[in-house]
Every structure is written in structure tokens, then in C-alpha cells.
Design an enzyme around this catalytic site. Sequence first.
Site, PDB file in Angstrom:
ATOM      1  N   TYR A  71       0.819  -1.214   0.000  1.00 14.47           N
ATOM      2  CA  TYR A  71       0.000   0.000   0.000  1.00 14.47           C
ATOM      3  C   TYR A  71       0.854   1.265   0.000  1.00 14.47           C
ATOM      4  O   TYR A  71       0.490   2.260  -0.611  1.00 14.47           O
ATOM      5  CB  TYR A  71      -1.019  -0.018   1.159  1.00 14.47           C
ATOM      6  CG  TYR A  71      -2.189  -0.886   0.766  1.00 14.47           C
ATOM      7  CD1 TYR A  71      -3.192  -0.397  -0.073  1.00 14.47           C
ATOM      8  CD2 TYR A  71      -2.234  -2.224   1.125  1.00 14.47           C
ATOM      9  CE1 TYR A  71      -4.226  -1.218  -0.510  1.00 14.47           C
ATOM     10  CE2 TYR A  71      -3.259  -3.051   0.696  1.00 14.47           C
ATOM     11  CZ  TYR A  71      -4.251  -2.540  -0.127  1.00 14.47           C
ATOM     12  OH  TYR A  71      -5.261  -3.344  -0.582  1.00 14.47           O
ATOM     13  N   ASP A 108      -8.057   6.896  -4.980  1.00 10.79           N
ATOM     14  CA  ASP A 108      -6.838   7.671  -5.245  1.00 10.79           C
ATOM     15  C   ASP A 108      -6.922   9.163  -4.933  1.00 10.79           C
ATOM     16  O   ASP A 108      -5.932   9.882  -5.104  1.00 10.79           O
ATOM     17  CB  ASP A 108      -6.419   7.476  -6.721  1.00 10.79           C
ATOM     18  CG  ASP A 108      -7.533   7.808  -7.711  1.00 10.79           C
ATOM     19  OD1 ASP A 108      -8.399   8.646  -7.391  1.00 10.79           O
ATOM     20  OD2 ASP A 108      -7.522   7.237  -8.818  1.00 10.79           O
ATOM     21  N   HIS A 123     -15.239   2.706  -2.002  1.00 14.17           N
ATOM     22  CA  HIS A 123     -14.265   1.664  -1.642  1.00 14.17           C
ATOM     23  C   HIS A 123     -13.146   2.199  -0.756  1.00 14.17           C
ATOM     24  O   HIS A 123     -12.056   1.626  -0.713  1.00 14.17           O
ATOM     25  CB  HIS A 123     -13.695   1.008  -2.915  1.00 14.17           C
ATOM     26  CG  HIS A 123     -14.708   0.164  -3.640  1.00 14.17           C
ATOM     27  ND1 HIS A 123     -14.570  -0.242  -4.954  1.00 14.17           N
ATOM     28  CD2 HIS A 123     -15.888  -0.362  -3.227  1.00 14.17           C
ATOM     29  CE1 HIS A 123     -15.624  -0.972  -5.306  1.00 14.17           C
ATOM     30  NE2 HIS A 123     -16.434  -1.043  -4.281  1.00 14.17           N
ATOM     31  N   CYS A 149      -2.202   1.329  16.634  1.00 13.16           N
ATOM     32  CA  CYS A 149      -3.106   2.409  17.048  1.00 13.16           C
ATOM     33  C   CYS A 149      -2.587   3.051  18.329  1.00 13.16           C
ATOM     34  O   CYS A 149      -2.338   2.351  19.318  1.00 13.16           O
ATOM     35  CB  CYS A 149      -4.500   1.824  17.257  1.00 13.16           C
ATOM     36  SG  CYS A 149      -5.659   2.997  17.948  1.00 13.16           S
ATOM     37  N   CYS A 152      -5.420   2.140  21.245  1.00 11.05           N
ATOM     38  CA  CYS A 152      -5.737   0.778  21.734  1.00 11.05           C
ATOM     39  C   CYS A 152      -4.644  -0.246  21.429  1.00 11.05           C
ATOM     40  O   CYS A 152      -4.720  -1.385  21.881  1.00 11.05           O
ATOM     41  CB  CYS A 152      -7.076   0.309  21.181  1.00 11.05           C
ATOM     42  SG  CYS A 152      -7.014  -0.208  19.454  1.00 11.05           S
ATOM     43  N   GLY A 189     -16.213   4.976 -16.758  1.00 11.40           N
ATOM     44  CA  GLY A 189     -14.954   4.253 -16.548  1.00 11.40           C
ATOM     45  C   GLY A 189     -15.033   3.117 -15.550  1.00 11.40           C
ATOM     46  O   GLY A 189     -14.076   2.867 -14.828  1.00 11.40           O
TER      47      GLY A 189
END
Length: 244
Positions: A71, A108, A123, A149, A152, A189
Site C-alpha cells: 500500500y 486515489d 471503496h 493504534c 488501543c 470508466g
Amino acid sequence: MTESCHIPEALLAALRDARHVCVLTGAGVSAESGVPTFREAQDGLWADHDPLQLATPEGFLSDPELVWSWYRWRRELVAEVEPNPAHLGLAELAELVPRLTLVTQNVDCLHQRAGSTDVIEFHGNLFADLCFDERRAVDCDADDPAPTCPSCGALVRPGVVWFGEAIPEDALDLSFAAASDCDVFLSVGTSSLVYPAAGLADIARQNGAVTIEINPEPSRNDFDFVLENKAGAAIPALVSSLSS
Ligand code: APR
């Protein structure tokens, strides 16, 4: 570029009369900016990795460092490209009609960078960091290979919707409401294969909207109008016809 794109007068009339236009965009809108689709991005460096490893909660939990490196690589790639005339034209279209709801399957942020506001991210968002357990946005150390995180201690994940995951509730509710309410639905698209996004056109049609597809390789045969053009040509042509 715009001369090659013929816009039927009846399509323009529907847009001129529209009270509410709902637009759904997919990867094809960002193609002309050079953003690879999920599958294209798996060429080269990532070709050996299973999509289920890179884009499922199970894959993430089994190897968060690997998934984060994928990612981060995609974030860098997208950060280097620019919005194209389709993104810019859709931002302009919003100024020309009484109401426009823009729903995107893209993660994006190029619509926002082109000036569109209130974009519904169906999404998710490639640049968001979410606590895996609490699902809320968190600040985390961008250099940590598997950040956690701050409140937590759970893993932090990218804010995109992975295979098998539910669409964020707000995005789903707002999109379904817009598809039901609009009088023109514009699909741009997208291959119209992935549900529930692909079902928005059906909701719009069932509620009496005029439906339009812009795609050089049309996805289905049940739209009222199809412009077999690239979005980067068709959207500016639409905008310029509407403004003249
Ligand atoms: N202009 C308009 N359409 C284009 C262009 C262009 N320049 N270039 C390609 N297209 C069309 C293709 O013909 C195709 O129909 O864009 C579509 C892209 O289809 P997909 O790659 O399936 O993208 P999308 O429909 O957005 O996928 C939906 O699937 O991969 C998952 O979660 C991911 O959001 C994505 C979802």
C-alpha cells in the site's frame, strides 16, 4: 480532443433538465492519469503475490508488513500523478447542474484534487490510516513497517475496502439515496462488474432516471445512452456542450 466526441442532443437535454445528477466513477477515470488498476499494479514487482494476500483482512493479519509495503508503494505511485481532464470536467459539471452527487470506486483522491467536493468514497481511501479494531481514523508513524493504534494498540490498516468487506455504511446509504433520487445517472470508466456499486445504475433506472455510460469498451447493454469514448475526451465535451 473534444471534436471527436459526439454528444446526442437528447442526452444533453436530459442533463439540462436534470434536478439531480448522480455520477459513478471507476478505474477508467484515473487510467488517463496513469493510475494502474489493482490488477495492473500487480505486474512487475508484485506479480508473485496473491491478491488475497494483499487485499483481504486475513492476508493483512498474516503479514501486515508485506501488505503495508504494497500500500505504501501504491500511495507513492498515486501521489506522483495528476488529475486528468475527466476529473477536472466532473468538478466543473457540478457547477452546471442544480445538484450532483459523485460516487467513486477509486481510492486515489484524484476527484478531490481536481476540485470535487463531498465525494462519496465507496471503496475507501488509499491515504487513510484506520485502527483495525475500532475502524476509526488514527495518526500513526508513517515509517513504522506495521504501525499500531496510539489509543488501543491494535494494528493500523489502510482505509480501503478489501475483498469480502462491507462498504462503509455512510457511503452505501448516501449512494443508494442519490441513485434513487437522481434523474440522470452517469456511469464513467467502470466495468460494472463489482457489486454493490454496479447495482446503483439499476436503482437509478428503476426510479426513472436517464442512464448514461462513458466507456471506450461499454460494460453492459442497458444504458439509455453510451458514449464509446475515453472519459478524458467525453467529459470535457459534455461540459463544453452544456455550457454553450
Ligand atoms: N475512459 C473511460 N473508461 C475507461 C478508460 C478511459 N480512458 N480506460 C479504461 N476504461 C474502462 C474499461 O473499459 C473498464 O470497463 O474502465 C473500466 C475499468 O474497469 P475495472 O478495472 O474493472 O475498474 P472498476 O470498474 O473501477 O473496478 C471496480 O473492482 O478491483 C476492484 O475495488 C476495485 O474499485 C475497484 C472495483
